[in-house]
Structure formats: structure tokens, C-alpha cells
Scaffold this active site. Structure first.
Site, short mmCIF file in Angstrom:
data_model
loop_
_atom_site.label_atom_id
_atom_site.label_comp_id
_atom_site.label_asym_id
_atom_site.label_seq_id
_atom_site.Cartn_x
_atom_site.Cartn_y
_atom_site.Cartn_z
N SER A 229 0.84 -1.19 0.00
CA SER A 229 0.00 0.00 0.00
C SER A 229 0.88 1.24 0.00
O SER A 229 1.65 1.46 -0.93
CB SER A 229 -0.96 -0.05 1.18
OG SER A 229 -2.02 0.88 1.01
N GLU A 345 -9.35 -5.62 -3.82
CA GLU A 345 -8.70 -4.50 -3.14
C GLU A 345 -9.71 -3.53 -2.51
O GLU A 345 -9.43 -2.90 -1.50
CB GLU A 345 -7.81 -3.73 -4.12
CG GLU A 345 -6.62 -4.51 -4.63
CD GLU A 345 -5.46 -4.54 -3.65
OE1 GLU A 345 -5.60 -3.98 -2.55
OE2 GLU A 345 -4.42 -5.12 -3.99
N HIS A 443 -7.54 -5.91 0.50
CA HIS A 443 -6.33 -5.11 0.61
C HIS A 443 -5.57 -5.49 1.90
O HIS A 443 -6.14 -5.43 2.98
CB HIS A 443 -6.72 -3.64 0.64
CG HIS A 443 -5.61 -2.66 0.53
ND1 HIS A 443 -4.81 -2.56 -0.59
CD2 HIS A 443 -5.16 -1.70 1.39
CE1 HIS A 443 -3.94 -1.59 -0.41
NE2 HIS A 443 -4.12 -1.06 0.79
#
Length: 542
Positions: A229, A345, A443
Site C-alpha cells: 500500500s 482491493e 487489501h
């Protein structure tokens, strides 16, 4: 995708720490033994489980960025006398407290409980002898560049270290303390630059690794940076900054890149204008702004004034151009990369309440027209909805693809501008957890698999999941791919499914899921829509 996407992207990036963190630190291990000499003096580590791994925690790699050093590039550490006991994980950098949505477990965990401005520390795990030269893996945590730390339990490097690498995790300045740009800061800078202090911290940590990692048995010529990320954004920036030349030999980006025009990178003028507004909020509109006053402000007040999302900026020194333009011109560092994203995600955003609320097909079509204008029909062809349920899922699915999956395919494509290969992956395994059907391969879901930390003896929030043999085999495979890559620049090895380097037109990606297999053209039509969308945005901005 405009301001709406920017808002929820920031929330999603937060999950890099909120989803991946566990108890603030593992139980303290017995101190003593294993003393090594590093910048500043000698340190002693502590055993970290079996396999001969030792952990050296809370090692300073720069001077505390406090007082006159706030909003300055990192400075050298001060020397200490005697042997410093490196057996306690350091505090995290100052950051806001994140609310944990009710019922969101096990996807969220508590953040770091000890936060201090004196936070430029790193941790090392090694089972290597001082005369060995094993590969080094430096982890850069996520969290939207405003939360997170390198000491959360999910990033425990012991399991990877047992595989024959030295693992390093780092802290770096966050939020306004890490990325504030202001004309007064530029005026005092020897480089005519302001902002990007968090990025400069990462660079300094990598310089520390070059100078010191041999003392832990690490090879400074085989350093791989990896992150997820906002940590992956940072890896992306490090490939673009000329200041990081020669500091690493490979890079791994997990769900995060800076190629879209909406990525968190600002022109220096815009960043400094935001900094002027921040200073007025912090000190009050009627107070004369000075660097002394800004540096004297309480940390709590800095956090309270920090409403805008932090952004690195093109300052002409650390970053000389936008990420897309840098890579398009082939000016990124020519090192091999692994890059990839997860199948779902966007789903974890629902737990934070940031996704677009769509109830009907007609609302979805209206939303698409407002979001994509002339490209609305192309969007709806890529993300059709024949039912209200499909309409409700549309913004979440497309948001995840457009901000994460597209970014990573673009990163792989742009590595064709240099000689080093890219290896593209697509993580599809749904972890065995509460609400698994709702979240899917969300995610940050891949992090425990990469670190080979599916167990943890109760130290990790994910330790209580009912992992099965499929999960364990996948984690073994992913950890092996990552370690092989750190060792040789190629993830392939004995007993693993062959992972071809990325090329067009095949666009092969390795699916990391219930089955590890090669897939070609993953979500090609959907990602091609975003290629068209972002190209239009770039053209409009020129």
C-alpha cells in the site's frame, strides 16, 4: 475518479496498517549476546524464536527529528557509551488514532500504543553469522503515509530470517511531520526543497543498511526493498528518486503505485500552498508564521491541524518529476521488480464506510455518468450491472481495480523501458476469517503469507484463523518466491511453479491463490478502461 476516489483511496491505504497490525509488539525476549557495532556504538540483540534468529530492535538510524531538527532532512545519530540493549521495539511516529469499526474484526487490529516524535528507528532479524553475506530485505510499512510503524507484530521478520535473509523494518516520519512543504522550509534548505522528509528518512535508513548490515551477516550488494500500500508507493518513489541510486538491487511493490494522475504526488507549488494553509491552522491566522514557531508547536497540535492527506511533492531534489513521466522516460532505477495486487482491493473500504453507496442499477448508471463523463458508456461496458446487487458492487470493484490492480500492471509495463525484468502477481486467496465471503482477497490480505506468519502463538490477530493446508502451502510458496528474488533477482526456484517475467502481449501474471498458476491478461478489459481514463486525465492536465 476525482476527489471521491482520493478520499476513499486514503482510507484504503490506512488498512495497510489497520489490517496488518496485531498486538503492538511480541513478548520481550531474553536480552544479551550477539553484540555488534553500528553507527553510534555497540548493540546487543535477543533471541527471536528457533532457528538461531536474533532480533535487534529499536536501533537508531538517524538523530531524533525533534526541536530544531523537525522538518529537516535526517541527521546522523549521536554516539552512545557501552553496549545498548536492542531488545525493545521502538515507538511509532506520531499519528492519529484510527477508529476500529464495530464488527470489523478480524480485519482490523489495534495500532501502536507508544507514539513519539523521536521515532527514527529500525529493527533487524538475522540468523546469519557476521562473516556471512546473505540477502537483505527491507520492509517499508503502509498506512497512507500518515499511520503505521515498522514494529507491528505482523511484520515480525523471524520466519523470513530462518530462510536465509536478513530482514529490516523501518519507521519514517508521517503526515505533516513527514511531508509538510512550506516556502520557509524551502528557503532554509541547501537544496531549495521542502517536504518529502518521510521519503528522505527511508533513503537514510537504506544508507544505514549499506553502512551497517554486514555486521548482521547481510550483503549490502543484495538489498531488496519491499512494501505494501503506502509502503509500495514508497518503493515506487524510491525507484524514481535519484537520491536512492545504488542503495538497493531489487524492489517488491504490493498493492500501491504512483502512476495515475490522482496518485499522492503534488507539484511543489501546490504542496507549499497546502503547507501555508496548514501553518495558519496550526498557529492561528493572526500569528506570524516562523519556523521557530512551527517547530515549537506541540505534536498533538500538529496532528490536530493535519487535515489534508500527506503527499510527497516534486521538489526538484528528492523527486525531480512525476512518477509516470519518470518511468515513461526510463529514468527509474534499473533493478528487477515483483509487483502485484489482490483480487478484492476495494472491499475492505466498506468496513470504514468510505465506499460509494449505490442501491439501484439506475443510481449506478447516474453515478458512472457523473464520475466518468464521456467515458461512462465505456465504464459500464467494463463494469456492467444487470441487478441492484451488481450495481452496489460496481464502485467497490472498479475502485479497487482502478487504484491498485491497474497501478501494478502499469508498473510492470513501464519496466519495459529498462533492461531489468518485472514479475507480476495476482493474489486471489480468500483468508479463512469472519466475513470472508464479504471481503474476499482484500487489501493487505497477502501480508501474513509473505512474512510466513500464519501462526504466531497468539501474538498476531490472525493467529486464531483456521488456516488449512492450502494456506500453509501458499505461504510457503510466497515466502520462497520473495526470498529467492532477494537472493538472485529472480523469484523462481526448485519446487515452485514457474513464474515467467512479464512481457506484452502475453501479460502473464502468477496467480497466488487456491492454486498457484500462470494467468494471462488478468482483468484486461477492465484495466484497459482505466488506461483510457487515466490517459484522458493526463491529456486534460497538460
Amino acid at each position: 475518479m476525482n476527489a471521491k476516489l482520493n478520499a476513499w483511496v486514503g482510507l484504503l491505504a490506512v488498512l495497510a496498517v489497520a489490517v496488518a497490525c496485531g498486538s503492538p509488539e511480541p513478548p520481550a525476549a531474553a536480552a544479551g549476546g550477539g553484540a555488534v557495532t553500528v553507527d553510534g556504538g555497540s548493540i546487543a540483540g535477543a533471541p527471536a524464536g528457533d532457528g538461531g534468529v536474533r532480533r535487534y530492535a529499536g536501533i537508531p538510524y538517524a538523530a531524533p527529528p525533534v526541536g530544531a531538527l523537525r522538518w529537516r532532512p535526517p541527521q546522523p545519530v549521536a554516539a552512545w557509551d557501552g553496549v545498548r540493549q536492542a531488545d525493545e521495539l521502538s515507538a511509532g511516529c506520531p499519528q492519529p488514532t484510527l477508529p476500529v469499526p464495530p464488527g470489523a474484526e478480524p480485519f482490523f487490529g489495534p495500532g501502536a500504543t507508544r507514539l513519539e516524535e523521536d521515532c527514527l528507528y529500525l529493527n533487524v532479524w538475522s540468523a546469519a553469522g557476521p562473516d556471512e553475506r546473505v540477502p537483505v530485505m527491507v520492509w517499508i510499512h503502509g498506512g497512507g503515509l500518515f499511520v503505521g510503524d515498522g514494529s507491528t507484530a505482523a511484520y515480525d521478520g523471524a520466519a523470513l530470517a530462518r530462510r536465509g535473509v536478513v530482514v529490516v523494518t523501518i519507521n519514517y516520519r508521517l503526515g505533516a511531520l513527514g511531508y509538510l512543504a512550506h516556502p520557509l522550509l524551502r528557503e532554509e534548505s541547501a537544496h531549495g526543497a521542502s517536504g518529502n522528509y518521510g521519503l528522505l528518512d527511508q533513503i537514510e535508513a537504506l544508507r544505514w543498511v549499506q553502512r551497517n548490515i554486514a555486521a548482521f551477516g547481510g550483503d549490502p550488494d543484495r538489498v531488496t526493498i519491499f512494501g505494501e500500500s503506502a509502503g509500495s508507493w514508497s518503493v515506487n518513489y524510491l525507484l524514481a528518486t535519484p537520491l536512492a541510486a545504488g542503495l538497493f538491487a531489487g524492489a517488491i511493490g504490493q498493492s500501491g503505485g504512483g502512476f495515475s494522475p490522482l496518485a499522492s504526488l503534488a507539484a511543489s507549488g501546490a504542496a507549499e500552498a497546502e503547507g501555508v494553509r496548514f501553518a495558519e491552522i496550526l498557529l492561528g491566522a493572526d500569528t506570524a508564521v516562523s519556523l521557530d514557531a512551527l517547530r515549537a508547536a506541540a505534536v498533538a497540535d500538529v496532528l490536530a491541524a493535519d487535515a489534508a492527506a500527506p503527499r510527497p511533492n516534486v521538489d526538484g531534489w528528492a523527486l525531480t518529476d512525476g512518477i509516470y513521466d519518470t518511468f515513461a522516460a526510463g529514468r527509474q532505477h534499473d533493478v528487477p521488480v515483483i509487483v502485484g495486487a489482490n483480487a478484492d482491493e476495494g472491499t475492505a473500504l466498506r468496513a470504514l464506510g468510505g465506499d460509494q453507496e449505490i442501491a439501484t442499477v439506475e443510481e449506478y448508471r447516474e453515478w458512472a455518468r457523473g464520475e466518468y463523463g464521456e467515458l461512462a458508456d465505456a465504464y459500464l461496458a467494463a463494469y456492467p450491472a444487470a441487478s441492484d446487487a451488481e450495481a452496489a458492487a460496481g464502485p467497490v470493484d472498479s475502485g479497487g481495480d482502478g487504484r491498485f490492480v491497474w497501478e501494478m500492471r502499469t508498473w510492470a509495463r513501464m519496466m519495459e523501458k529498462v533492461s531489468s525484468p518485472a514479475y507480476l502477481y495476482f493474489f486471489t486467496r480468500v483468508p479463512p476469517a469472519a466475513d470472508a465471503e464479504r471481503y474476499g482477497a482484500y487489501h493487505t490480505a497477502e501480508i501474513p503469507y509473505v512474512f510466513n506468519n500464519l501462526g504466531g502463538g497468539g501474538r498476531y490477530w490472525f493467529a486464531n484463523r483456521d488456516y488449512d493446508e492450502t494456506d500453509r502451502q501458499l505461504s510457503e510458496a510466497m515466502a520462497s518466491y520473495w526470498v529467492n528474488f532477494a537472493a538472485t533477482g529472480n523469484p523462481n526456484g526448485d519446487g515452485l511453479a514457474a513464474w515467467p517475467a512479464y512481457t506484452r502481449p502475453d501479460e502473464a501474471a502468477l496467480e497466488l491463490g487456491d492454486v498457484v498458476q500462470v494467468r494471462k491478461g488478468v482483468r484486461a478489459a477492465r484495466l484497459d478502461f482505466f488506461e483510457q481514463h487515466y490517459a484522458a486525465l493526463r491529456a486534460a492536465s497538460n
